[in-house]
Design an enzyme around this catalytic site. Structure first.
Site, PDB file in Angstrom:
ATOM      1  N   GLU A  49       0.814  -1.218   0.000  1.00 60.29           N
ATOM      2  CA  GLU A  49       0.000   0.000   0.000  1.00 60.29           C
ATOM      3  C   GLU A  49       0.849   1.270   0.000  1.00 60.29           C
ATOM      4  OE1 GLU A  49      -3.394   0.240   2.524  1.00 60.29           O
ATOM      5  OE2 GLU A  49      -4.125  -1.763   1.991  1.00 60.29           O
ATOM      6  N   HIS A 274      -1.847  -0.773  10.344  1.00 58.86           N
ATOM      7  CA  HIS A 274      -1.394  -2.128  10.636  1.00 58.86           C
ATOM      8  C   HIS A 274      -0.109  -2.046  11.450  1.00 58.86           C
ATOM      9  CE1 HIS A 274      -3.674  -4.562   7.408  1.00 58.86           C
ATOM     10  NE2 HIS A 274      -4.186  -3.348   7.416  1.00 58.86           N
TER      11      HIS A 274
END
Length: 408
Positions: A49, A274
């Site tokens: 990402e 995350h």
């Protein structure tokens, strides 16, 4: 024969959540990630990402001293978001984009536009006879666990990833897989991937662990996570993994596994939504070549593969219904256009006594019918492709099941 010296490999894996204009404090977090990587000096860094090439360029410039070799994988409309940084030379790269990756009309999710993929690179490690082959990936996100519309697509991706590993692992000594699977450890996709490839989970194999409880990588105390989605999981969820296996005459052991536990040191924000996963692997030649083996006993693997095939079959039936519905709407829109064309030709030929509809309404109806025709025809084509891909995956699983069941 004298044994080769052991290789100690330190691996860093993180879903960076770096979406331009959407991710909060993106540039500041990218800077913090770069600072952490420079301080730690990892041998291999796997990032997901990173959807801005400028962010990748900034990281590349910052990590030039500790990880001089890097690669950015491009795919889809906005890019795969995958990039890798290595202390040792990268010999070759390959990107495989999954056959299915969500729906283009689900704009709020956006998985289709980024072209989720698995990246492969051959990496030289201190003169090894054959390369270490790290792979890293990201599968389709799970937006609603109770009614997971994307589960068949994610199952197809897990199967394609497993097949990709099986067919590309033969040329390497060690296979390393890291990334965001968007699946829990007990989910069928994870069990299928590990069972079919023989990959081992660094969390369960680690001699020492330090970090979030149960190795969770999406936790409630992260200020960027959506708390409502984690209500069924008070400790958080583990969806980011480092998996590995030895293919030839090597052994691989996980000495230590760590996760980050919230905010960056001295800061009030975390690196991402995350937690990062950091593994220290011990790699050594054992002197005798090992063949490629399954990671699960055959009866258990048959059950897992049957369960995965069922999920793919459910998705196939849904795709067939959507294909039929969109095709029917396209036919109806085409018939409406033909009726309007006949009415218009009749009016031009003087066969009609008068104009049955005002011209403005007539043209608006024609444009509406044309728009519906184009939209539904496009959906019909997309769902036709979806049906073909799911049919192909189901057939591959059926063949694999037959081969497993015929084993003595």
């Amino acid at each position: 024969m004298e044994r080769d010296p052991a290789l100690r490999l330190r691996v860093f894996n993180l879903n960076c959540w770096a979406i331009r204009y959407l991710s909060k404090q993106r540039q500041e977090r990218i800077r913090l990630i770069g600072d952490r990587l420079c301080q730690e000096g990892f041998d291999l860094v796997l990032l997901q990402e990173v959807w801005s090439e400028q962010d990748y360029s900034n990281l590349k410039a910052k990590l030039g001293g500790c990880c001089p070799f890097s690669h950015y994988f491009r795919s889809g409309v906005i890019g795969s978001g995958l990039c890798v940084f290595s202390k040792f030379p990268i010999l070759d790269t390959l990107l495989y984009q999954y056959s299915l990756n969500g729906y283009p009309y689900m704009l709020q999710h956006g998985d289709w536009f980024c072209g989720k993929s698995v990246g492969l690179l051959d990496r030289c490690c201190r003169g090894r006879s054959r390369p270490l082959c790290p792979r890293f990936f990201q599968l389709h996100a799970e937006y609603w666990r109770e009614k997971d519309t994307y589960l068949p697509h994610r199952m197809l991706q897990a199967w394609e990833l497993a097949q990709f590993i099986r067919h590309t692992a033969k040329a390497a000594d060690v296979v390393l897989l890291g990334g965001d699977l968007n699946m829990h450890p007990e989910d069928v996709g994870i069990r299928l991937l590990r069972g079919w490839t023989g990959l081992r989970d660094a969390f369960t194999e680690a001699k020492r662990f330090e970090g979030c409880e149960d190795g969770c990588t999406v936790v409630p105390n992260n200020c960027f996570t959506i708390k409502s989605e984690l209500q069924p999981f008070p400790l958080g969820i583990r969806i980011d993994y480092i998996l590995y296996k030895a293919v030839s005459s090597f052994t691989v052991k996980c000495e230590e596994l760590k996760t980050t536990t919230g905010t960056a040191p001295g800061m009030d924000i975390p690196y991402s939504d995350h937690e990062a996963v950091m593994a220290t692997l011990h790699i050594q030649r054992k002197g005798q070549a090992a063949g490629v083996t399954l990671g699960t006993a055959v009866p258990a693997l048959v059950d897992v593969l049957s369960e995965a095939q069922t999920e793919v079959r459910v998705g196939l039936l849904a795709a067939q219904r959507q294909r039929y519905s969109s095709g029917r709407m396209a036919v109806l829109a085409l018939l409406l256009l033909l009726l309007q064309a006949v009415a218009a030709l009749g009016a031009l030929a003087g066969l009609a006594g008068g104009q049955p509809f005002p011209k403005l309404s007539f043209f608006l109806l024609a444009f509406l019918a044309l728009g519906i025709l184009l939209l539904t025809a496009g959906l019909h084509l997309f769902h036709s492709i979806e049906v073909k891909m799911l049919q192909g995956t189901e057939e591959q699983m059926r063949m694999a099941l037959r081969a497993l069941q015929e084993r003595p």
